[in-house]
Design a protein around this motif. Structure first.
Motif, PDB file in Angstrom:
ATOM      1  N   ILE A   1       0.841  -1.202   0.000  1.00  0.00           N
ATOM      2  CA  ILE A   1       0.000   0.000   0.000  1.00  0.00           C
ATOM      3  C   ILE A   1       0.879   1.257   0.000  1.00  0.00           C
ATOM      4  O   ILE A   1       0.623   2.212  -0.736  1.00  0.00           O
ATOM      5  N   CYS A   2       1.934   1.250   0.824  1.00  0.00           N
ATOM      6  CA  CYS A   2       2.845   2.398   0.892  1.00  0.00           C
ATOM      7  C   CYS A   2       3.474   2.664  -0.477  1.00  0.00           C
ATOM      8  O   CYS A   2       3.555   3.802  -0.945  1.00  0.00           O
ATOM      9  N   LYS A   3       3.872   1.588  -1.124  1.00  0.00           N
ATOM     10  CA  LYS A   3       4.492   1.720  -2.437  1.00  0.00           C
ATOM     11  C   LYS A   3       3.492   2.344  -3.415  1.00  0.00           C
ATOM     12  O   LYS A   3       3.830   3.219  -4.222  1.00  0.00           O
ATOM     13  N   ASN A   4       2.267   1.912  -3.314  1.00  0.00           N
ATOM     14  CA  ASN A   4       1.208   2.425  -4.186  1.00  0.00           C
ATOM     15  C   ASN A   4       1.036   3.933  -4.028  1.00  0.00           C
ATOM     16  O   ASN A   4       0.764   4.646  -4.989  1.00  0.00           O
ATOM     17  N   TYR A   5       1.197   4.423  -2.788  1.00  0.00           N
ATOM     18  CA  TYR A   5       0.994   5.851  -2.536  1.00  0.00           C
ATOM     19  C   TYR A   5       2.301   6.655  -2.581  1.00  0.00           C
ATOM     20  O   TYR A   5       2.303   7.845  -2.266  1.00  0.00           O
ATOM     21  N   GLY A   6       3.392   6.001  -2.916  1.00  0.00           N
ATOM     22  CA  GLY A   6       4.657   6.716  -3.053  1.00  0.00           C
ATOM     23  C   GLY A   6       5.390   6.956  -1.743  1.00  0.00           C
ATOM     24  O   GLY A   6       6.200   7.881  -1.648  1.00  0.00           O
ATOM     25  N   VAL A   7       5.116   6.133  -0.731  1.00  0.00           N
ATOM     26  CA  VAL A   7       5.830   6.260   0.547  1.00  0.00           C
ATOM     27  C   VAL A   7       7.008   5.286   0.518  1.00  0.00           C
ATOM     28  O   VAL A   7       6.838   4.109   0.158  1.00  0.00           O
ATOM     29  N   ASP A   8       8.175   5.797   0.872  1.00  0.00           N
ATOM     30  CA  ASP A   8       9.359   4.924   0.916  1.00  0.00           C
ATOM     31  C   ASP A   8       9.326   4.070   2.173  1.00  0.00           C
ATOM     32  O   ASP A   8       9.239   4.593   3.279  1.00  0.00           O
ATOM     33  N   VAL A   9       9.352   2.775   2.009  1.00  0.00           N
ATOM     34  CA  VAL A   9       9.432   1.900   3.192  1.00  0.00           C
ATOM     35  C   VAL A   9      10.651   1.016   3.084  1.00  0.00           C
ATOM     36  O   VAL A   9      11.049   0.626   1.987  1.00  0.00           O
ATOM     37  N   GLU A  10      11.209   0.756   4.213  1.00  0.00           N
ATOM     38  CA  GLU A  10      12.414  -0.081   4.192  1.00  0.00           C
ATOM     39  C   GLU A  10      12.039  -1.550   4.229  1.00  0.00           C
ATOM     40  O   GLU A  10      11.058  -1.921   4.857  1.00  0.00           O
TER      41      GLU A  10
END
Lengths: 492, 267
Positions: free
Chosen positions: A483-492
């Motif tokens: 979901i984070c990737k979908n919204y452009g949030v960088d997650v480790e």
């Protein structure tokens, strides 16, 4: 006595057209009723029909047969029903001088038969089975309203024309349709506003509009009382035409078909009653009716379905602070203790992406820098009733660059624990007005999810200067990271 | 999902009688009158104003299945749905340019499973695709006008009744294509005439089918007894009621022709 059809249309009626009055009760007559009645009274056909009805028909036909055909309602035979009748009379400041009968029928309706001075109320047995006490009060109140306003003779006189037209051999031909239907057009226009008035009487008798609306819907095809609770779901129709706009030919057709409907024009009647019940006039004169409607409006949460978009601020002026509540239950076969669901909010630009990672509000970042969005903390188990997690939103503080806010639910360590949304049930999202605690919207995620580990539940978005709500309910695989990737949030 | 064309489901007799009506001068005049007098608007208004409208919000399952039926039978616009309280168990298409569906509450109450509901909706969608709504309006207009002429309906009834009966064959075919279930397709023929308990014991479409002997007897009599066949023809002229055994037999023939039994697809 032989009937002279030529005289029948020329003679004056011997049934008195009484002045409309509500005695000591504040006036509840619909403003158009007098005007339409005056027009009707100018029709010579109408006067002829009324004359014929009064002299030849009213006292020795249908009404004469009632005592032999129907059950008489007395304090002994139907004590509860009789008590309700007395209550309705009291509310409408009328004497208890009308005879009630009960008939075995399925129609969930009532009818007053006879003339203004000599009439009886006939109630279908199905009402006694299916209606609550308040609904019966409304039903009787409506009939008493017709009696009080002297509608009975007119209503029954035109019923007679229908009876004769359709039951006499060659009735269509003899009762010349042009002549009769000309008057019937005027009658129909009057009848509709007479019903508006009677519906108000029903609401006065029942101390509110809700039972009147329930009666209308349950008589017109909605089977259960529960399905009628939110009657506004059925009154949102806007008509491109109304009755008086149609030409005579169209009105003839309407009248030919009207008999097939349990309550003709039920939707405009409900709309008209709703309008009156929230008016200043009603608030001043019938505060109980007004208050009841106001309370039921507060209670009636709008329940949405997947994909539905509704206005959030447009019809709620002054709404700035809202609380987003999200809840769920874990299936019985799954372990509640191990199950951890997390709610998050993503503040998104028009391209559907966050500006910075801090636009992602979740258990690790409880408050947005603008103070427009605040996560009220993580519930680790989802156990118990009510919302499992909540997010506060102040619409007035949302930065201009933010076009929409998406709300998501993800399963913590889903893969490691072998969890998915197939093990979750009864999930919902609701929006509460923080100022008064009123629940504005609710969306129950009825879709059965299976292998998904994240859900985009809903979003609020800007539209022409207002905020709207969109019920999404889409599942994702890959949990929070996806979901984070979908919204452009960088997650480790 | 396969999208069916009108030729796939419209029964040839429905098509023939519909053309007979539509190509008649009376039909042309009735339609002209409808347009001249704004009757369609009046007619639609009558339903809009007198019947609660069901929506995706009030009846999500019904609308989900209706959307699917529209897709399957090539209807672009999902029609509006109204409900009316009527002791008769009916579902019907109404309107001319903007067709809509009307269910009686009694009929809706009787449909307890999604598959049957889907089949019924498919039948109505197919009816719209075959222009049944327009023809129904024309026949209604003819009936209405004939009512003002002594014995007027004697001349028009046979043609109208022939079509009114045969349109059910089309409806049944669409139901069959949508559900691919012989037993359900046969069962729904009797749904309006039998109490649920009895209907459940009929075992339609199985080797124990309790109605099939009656169907075979009926067909045999009609084929072999000319007097009976003549009486049936005469009676048919002034009644639009369908002969149930014929409907039953047509469904069985359709399943055999299309080998639908083995094409089961779940909802």
């Amino acid at each position: 006595m032989p009937i002279n059809l030529f005289n029948f249309f020329k003679t004056k009626p011997d049934v008195t057209l009484s002045e409309i009055s509500t005695n000591n009760l504040p006036n509840f007559v619909h403003p158009l009723e007098n005007e339409r009645l005056e027009k009707l009274k100018e029709s010579s056909v109408f006067n002829g029909v009324l004359n014929f009805f009064g002299t030849h028909y009213a006292n020795f036909t249908t009404i004469a047969q009632i005592p032999d055909r129907y059950f008489s309602v007395t304090p002994e035979t139907f004590p509860r029903l009789y008590d309700l009748y007395k209550t309705a009379c009291k509310k409408l400041e009328m004497q208890e001088k009308y005879t009630l009968f009960c008939t075995m029928d399925y129609t969930r309706n009532a009818k007053t038969i006879g003339t203004d001075d000599n009439c009886v109320i006939v109630i279908d047995s199905s009402c006694l089975e299916d209606f609550s006490d308040r609904q019966i009060l409304a039903l009787i109140g409506r009939e008493l309203g017709h009696i009080k306003m002297k509608h009975i003779t007119y209503l029954n006189a035109f019923d007679m024309i229908d009876d004769l037209t359709w039951s006499m051999p060659l009735g269509n031909v003899i009762l010349s349709p042009t002549l009769i239907n000309g008057a019937k057009g005027l009658f129909l226009e009057w009848m509709l506003v007479a019903e508006y008035t009677a519906d108000r009487a029903a609401a006065i008798a029942a101390d509110g509009v809700q039972p009147v609306m329930q009666n209308h819907l349950m008589t017109s095809g909605i089977e259960n009382a529960d399905d009628c609770q939110d009657y506004k779901l059925y009154t949102q129709i806007s008509f491109s035409q109304n009755l008086s706009n149609f030409n005579r030919a169209a009105q003839i057709v309407l009248m030919g078909t009207l008999k097939t409907f349990p309550i003709p024009f039920v939707i405009p009647r409900m709309q008209e009653l709703e309008k009156w019940s929230i008016s200043e006039e009603c608030q001043q004169n019938f505060p109980k009716v007004y208050a009841d409607n106001h309370q039921s409006s507060l209670k009636s949460t709008k329940t949405l379905i997947k994909g539905q978009k509704v206005d959030l601020t447009k019809n709620n002026s002054g709404l700035t602070k809202i609380l987003i509540g999200i809840g769920w239950d874990i299936n019985q076969n799954s372990s509640v203790a191990e199950f951890d669901l997390d709610v998050a909010a993503f503040l998104l630009k028009s391209n559907g992406k966050v500006s910075t990672d801090s636009d992602f509000v979740f258990y690790g970042n409880l408050r947005h820098s603008s103070e427009s969005v605040e996560h009220l903390g993580d519930n680790l188990t989802g156990a118990g009733d009510g919302d499992d997690e909540q997010i506060k939103v102040d619409l007035s503080k949302i930065p201009e660059s933010v076009d929409k806010i998406d709300f998501t639910v993800t399963i913590y360590e889903a893969e490691e624990r072998n969890h998915n949304f197939g093990q979750v049930k009864s999930a919902y999202i609701r929006i509460i007005n923080s100022a008064n605690g009123e629940e504005l919207l609710r969306y129950n995620l009825s879709e059965d999810f299976s292998i998904e580990t994240a859900i985009v539940v809903a979003e609020i978005y800007r539209y022409k200067g207002e905020w709207k709500f969109h019920a999404i309910g889409s599942g994702f695989k890959g949990g929070l990271a996806a979901i984070c990737k979908n919204y452009g949030v960088d997650v480790e | 999902m396969r999208v069916y064309k009108v030729d796939d489901f419209q029964h040839p007799q429905d098509s023939k009688f519909a053309n007979d009506i539509l190509s008649s001068k009376t039909a042309e005049k009735v339609l002209e009158k409808f347009h001249e007098t704004n009757l369609e608007e009046a007619y639609t208004y009558l339903y809009q104003s007198s019947c609660p409208q069901l929506t995706a919000q009030t009846s999500p399952k019904l609308f989900e299945l209706l959307a699917k039926a529209c897709k399957m039978f090539g209807l672009e616009k999902i029609p509006s749905v109204y409900v009316t309280r009527d002791y008769r168990e009916i579902v019907a298409v109404r309107g001319i340019n903007e067709p809509f569906l009307v269910f009686s509450s009694e009929y809706l109450r009787k449909i307890t499973d999604d598959e049957t509901l889907f089949g019924i909706l498919a039948g109505q969608v197919a009816a719209i695709r075959c222009n049944h709504h327009t023809i129904l309006c024309i026949t209604w207009g003819i009936d209405f006008a004939a009512g003002f002429i002594p014995y007027g309906s004697w001349a028009t009834d046979p043609m109208i009744n022939n079509w009114k009966r045969c349109r059910y064959f089309t409806y049944d075919r669409a139901f069959s294509l949508a559900t691919k279930s012989r037993s359900l397709s046969l069962r729904q023929v009797l749904i309006n005439v039998l109490l649920p308990d009895i209907l459940n014991r009929m075992q339609n479409g199985t080797s124990q089918d309790a109605f099939i002997n009656q169907v075979e007897d009926f067909l045999e009599t009609m084929n072999n007894n000319k007097t009976q066949a003549l009486i049936k023809k005469a009676l048919s002229m002034y009644s639009y009621k369908i002969w149930l055994p014929e409907r039953y037999s047509e469904i069985n023939k359709f399943f055999d022709e299309w080998s639908l039994d083995n094409a089961n697809q779940s909802l």
